[in-house]
Motif scaffolding. Structure first.
Motif, PDB file in Angstrom:
ATOM      1  N   GLU A 149     -12.180  -3.810  48.450  1.00  0.00           N
ATOM      2  CA  GLU A 149     -11.641  -3.088  49.604  1.00  0.00           C
ATOM      3  C   GLU A 149     -12.225  -1.681  49.678  1.00  0.00           C
ATOM      4  O   GLU A 149     -12.599  -1.206  50.763  1.00  0.00           O
ATOM      5  CB  GLU A 149     -10.112  -3.038  49.504  1.00  0.00           C
ATOM      6  CG  GLU A 149      -9.428  -2.450  50.729  1.00  0.00           C
ATOM      7  CD  GLU A 149      -7.919  -2.572  50.654  1.00  0.00           C
ATOM      8  OE1 GLU A 149      -7.240  -1.945  51.482  1.00  0.00           O
ATOM      9  OE2 GLU A 149      -7.412  -3.288  49.760  1.00  0.00           O
ATOM     10  N   GLU A 150     -12.330  -1.011  48.544  1.00  0.00           N
ATOM     11  CA  GLU A 150     -12.908   0.334  48.484  1.00  0.00           C
ATOM     12  C   GLU A 150     -14.372   0.343  48.930  1.00  0.00           C
ATOM     13  O   GLU A 150     -14.792   1.194  49.729  1.00  0.00           O
ATOM     14  CB  GLU A 150     -12.793   0.858  47.056  1.00  0.00           C
ATOM     15  CG  GLU A 150     -13.480   2.183  46.786  1.00  0.00           C
ATOM     16  CD  GLU A 150     -13.506   2.522  45.309  1.00  0.00           C
ATOM     17  OE1 GLU A 150     -14.450   3.231  44.883  1.00  0.00           O
ATOM     18  OE2 GLU A 150     -12.603   2.085  44.566  1.00  0.00           O
ATOM     19  N   LEU A 151     -15.148  -0.620  48.443  1.00  0.00           N
ATOM     20  CA  LEU A 151     -16.562  -0.688  48.806  1.00  0.00           C
ATOM     21  C   LEU A 151     -16.753  -0.982  50.285  1.00  0.00           C
ATOM     22  O   LEU A 151     -17.624  -0.402  50.947  1.00  0.00           O
ATOM     23  CB  LEU A 151     -17.264  -1.758  47.963  1.00  0.00           C
ATOM     24  CG  LEU A 151     -17.495  -1.421  46.492  1.00  0.00           C
ATOM     25  CD1 LEU A 151     -17.998  -2.646  45.738  1.00  0.00           C
ATOM     26  CD2 LEU A 151     -18.481  -0.275  46.351  1.00  0.00           C
ATOM     27  N   VAL A 211      -3.845 -14.741  49.749  1.00  0.00           N
ATOM     28  CA  VAL A 211      -3.460 -14.824  48.345  1.00  0.00           C
ATOM     29  C   VAL A 211      -4.678 -15.142  47.478  1.00  0.00           C
ATOM     30  O   VAL A 211      -4.778 -14.713  46.327  1.00  0.00           O
ATOM     31  CB  VAL A 211      -2.378 -15.904  48.139  1.00  0.00           C
ATOM     32  CG1 VAL A 211      -2.047 -16.077  46.666  1.00  0.00           C
ATOM     33  CG2 VAL A 211      -1.134 -15.541  48.929  1.00  0.00           C
ATOM     34  N   HIS A 212      -5.621 -15.883  48.051  1.00  0.00           N
ATOM     35  CA  HIS A 212      -6.789 -16.331  47.309  1.00  0.00           C
ATOM     36  C   HIS A 212      -8.060 -15.567  47.658  1.00  0.00           C
ATOM     37  O   HIS A 212      -8.925 -15.388  46.798  1.00  0.00           O
ATOM     38  CB  HIS A 212      -7.024 -17.827  47.561  1.00  0.00           C
ATOM     39  CG  HIS A 212      -5.919 -18.698  47.063  1.00  0.00           C
ATOM     40  ND1 HIS A 212      -5.497 -19.820  47.739  1.00  0.00           N
ATOM     41  CD2 HIS A 212      -5.138 -18.608  45.959  1.00  0.00           C
ATOM     42  CE1 HIS A 212      -4.513 -20.397  47.066  1.00  0.00           C
ATOM     43  NE2 HIS A 212      -4.280 -19.673  45.980  1.00  0.00           N
ATOM     44  N   MET A 213      -8.210 -15.147  48.914  1.00  0.00           N
ATOM     45  CA  MET A 213      -9.447 -14.530  49.391  1.00  0.00           C
ATOM     46  C   MET A 213      -9.135 -13.231  50.132  1.00  0.00           C
ATOM     47  O   MET A 213      -8.204 -13.180  50.938  1.00  0.00           O
ATOM     48  CB  MET A 213     -10.177 -15.481  50.352  1.00  0.00           C
ATOM     49  CG  MET A 213     -10.546 -16.826  49.741  1.00  0.00           C
ATOM     50  SD  MET A 213     -11.763 -16.715  48.411  1.00  0.00           S
ATOM     51  CE  MET A 213     -13.175 -16.061  49.283  1.00  0.00           C
ATOM     52  N   HIS A 214      -9.943 -12.206  49.853  1.00  0.00           N
ATOM     53  CA  HIS A 214      -9.710 -10.906  50.497  1.00  0.00           C
ATOM     54  C   HIS A 214     -11.032 -10.178  50.704  1.00  0.00           C
ATOM     55  O   HIS A 214     -11.843 -10.113  49.785  1.00  0.00           O
ATOM     56  CB  HIS A 214      -8.778 -10.058  49.627  1.00  0.00           C
ATOM     57  CG  HIS A 214      -8.428  -8.746  50.236  1.00  0.00           C
ATOM     58  ND1 HIS A 214      -7.483  -8.626  51.234  1.00  0.00           N
ATOM     59  CD2 HIS A 214      -8.905  -7.494  50.009  1.00  0.00           C
ATOM     60  CE1 HIS A 214      -7.391  -7.353  51.571  1.00  0.00           C
ATOM     61  NE2 HIS A 214      -8.244  -6.644  50.846  1.00  0.00           N
ATOM     62  N   PRO A 215     -11.310  -9.646  51.906  1.00  0.00           N
ATOM     63  CA  PRO A 215     -10.436  -9.627  53.092  1.00  0.00           C
ATOM     64  C   PRO A 215     -10.516 -10.883  53.945  1.00  0.00           C
ATOM     65  O   PRO A 215      -9.650 -11.102  54.792  1.00  0.00           O
ATOM     66  CB  PRO A 215     -10.961  -8.413  53.864  1.00  0.00           C
ATOM     67  CG  PRO A 215     -12.404  -8.346  53.519  1.00  0.00           C
ATOM     68  CD  PRO A 215     -12.502  -8.785  52.081  1.00  0.00           C
TER      69      PRO A 215
END
Length: 348
Positions: free
Chosen positions: A241-243, A331-335
């Motif tokens: 998320e930061e990257l 729950v499994h993949m983000h974003p």
């Protein structure tokens, strides 16, 4: 040590020499460890190899290929499921980790910084064959899979009691240390011009047959080691998320493979398995001691088992993991999951 990667690079550049770049076509590049190694270690003087039977017993030709599976591994299945994925390159090497000192006991493996160096050489040679603009386009529109992290725990921090890393760090401090080094690796991938990067976390490390054989009396997962996966995966997703915020686009997507795998480790019958504790191939408690060899116990029906050997999933389990990559929820993949990623404009 250079035989396999240079051989791969040479052959793939020849392939692309006759390739007219098409807008919707994607190459597929793979970096990482034994979960995605397709035989690169076969050419190296190392014990981290899977080039003897019964590995590959269910592979299309029935022979060992160097994949740590009874059949296909995760990278193979992504390649089969991905739409319009072209030939790419697999730089993965069993035994490697995020950290350079991970897997030192395997001696001659292709560490992640070397895998990245080989990719740089690949890109340079591709540019010579089809021109820099076309090569940049191939890279930008490609799909990347990188699988690292598990070895930094089972083959480093927890490898022996009082390991060097465990003397330097508590596990609560070691996890962010590993994640910080992973950040540097992912930034290098971005700087190469890669724009669709699937990053996997670790599976349920404390639940694999190797750890059950050492730490379990009635089939329960080894809490101390499982805690590492529980800490690592959320921090890796936070890094992603930061990257993505730093680059202003969803270049990276993360798979919480601890959650994906634990679903069928905890409830095997729901997914058509009969055994989520024992390895199909091995010896000792839970078939979890030592390597899978021609002299090991081998189960008759691999479809019944979550684990092929002491550490690695069966092909059936790999297919379920990849299904989670493509279709998984937050729950499994983000974003986003892999289906959504492949549908995005690759020119981020």
């Amino acid at each position: 040590m250079e035989i396999s990667p240079f051989r791969v690079i040479f052959l793939l550049v020849l392939t692309f020499a006759n390739f007219k770049v098409r807008v919707q076509a994607r190459a597929f590049f793979v970096f990482g460890d034994s979960l995605v190694d397709n035989g690169n270690n076969n050419y190296l003087a190392t014990t981290a190899r899977a080039d003897s039977p019964p590995y590959g017993i269910d592979y299309p030709n029935g022979r060992p290929t160097g994949r740590f599976s009874n059949g296909l591994n995760i990278a193979d299945i992504i390649n089969l499921r991905g739409q319009k994925l072209l030939v790419g390159a697999n730089f993965a090497s069993a035994g490697v980790g995020v950290l350079n000192d991970t897997g030192v006991q395997f001696v001659n493996i292709i560490r992640i910084h070397e895998q990245l160096n080989y990719f740089a050489q690949y890109k340079e040679r591709l540019s010579e064959q089809i021109g820099k603009g076309n090569a940049d386009r191939v890279v930008a529109e490609s799909l990347v899979l990188i699988t690292l992290g598990g070895n930094d725990f089972v083959n480093n921090y927890y490898l022996v009691p009082f390991s060097l890393r465990s003397q330097q760090f508590s596990i609560q401090d070691y996890v962010p240390f590993v994640v910080s080094h992973y950040k540097t690796i992912l930034q290098k991938l971005y700087n190469f011009g890669l724009r669709r990067i699937l990053v996997t976390g670790t599976g349920p490390l404390g639940c694999v047959p190797a750890e059950l054989a050492l730490h379990s009396t009635n089939g329960e997962c080894a809490d101390i080691i499982q805690n590492a996966a529980t800490l690592f995966n959320p921090q890796l997703l936070s890094l992603i998320e930061e990257l993505n915020k730093e680059v202003g686009s969803n270049v990276f997507t993360g798979a919480n493979t601890n959650n994906i795998n634990f679903d069928f480790v905890d409830n095997p019958q729901k997914y058509g398995f009969k055994n989520s504790k024992d390895a199909c191939c091995g010896q000792g408690p839970y078939n979890g001691l030592g390597l899978c060899t021609p002299f090991s116990n081998v189960c008759d029906n691999r479809e019944d088992y979550v684990f092929w050997d002491a550490f690695h999933p069966t092909e059936k389990a790999n297919r379920l993991i990849v299904q989670g990559f493509f279709n998984g929820s937050g729950v499994h993949m983000h974003p986003v999951n892999l289906n959504t990623m492949l549908a995005l404009d690759s020119r981020a």
